[in-house]
Design a protein around this motif. Sequence first.
Motif: not given
Length: 189
Positions: A137-147
């Motif tokens: 797989y190729v990393v596309d994006h990241m994000k931070i969310v509430d637990k």
Amino acid sequence: MIRKLAFLIILVGLGFAGVGGWQLWHGSVKQHETMKKAQALTVTKKDPVKYKDWDPIKGETIGILYIPRLDKKLGIVEGTSPDQLEKGVGHYKSSALPGKNDQVVLSGHRDTVFRHFGEIQKGDDISVDLPYGTYTYVVDHMKIVDKDDRTIIHSTKPKEELVLTTCYPFSYIGDAPKRYIIYAYPKKK
């Protein structure tokens, strides 16, 4: 009186350090065992048709996650309970396995298997090696969310998507309030 209090504080501190050290050592031993099982499992690729309906049981070693940027090979176990995550990277039972054209969710602790997780960058390769094949797989994006955000885990059928999750912030002590999510998609051949 102050000497006794200081001595007691030192003893308590040593106790906490001892427990923490034992937990790190014990986790390391479990992860090493998982990796040995994963290597034995994936050394010879078997017929993918035989694994069409493979439904691993919780706690079972199922493969290897390879993150070249971190030069890490990590054993993957089925399930994400504390016992299972102690052994390595956990595969969410309700998500698909690689090659099934749906969402694959893997999770790990930020202070053990996913240490340095924040160094992964967009465009990096990530591979999942299973008894029936290797999926890159190729990393596309990241994000931070509430637990407590459960919208992350959902079907993406017929589009395959690899989702890696860990607690955030990375240096937080205790139960972290957020989750760091990495999204990756199958590498085009």
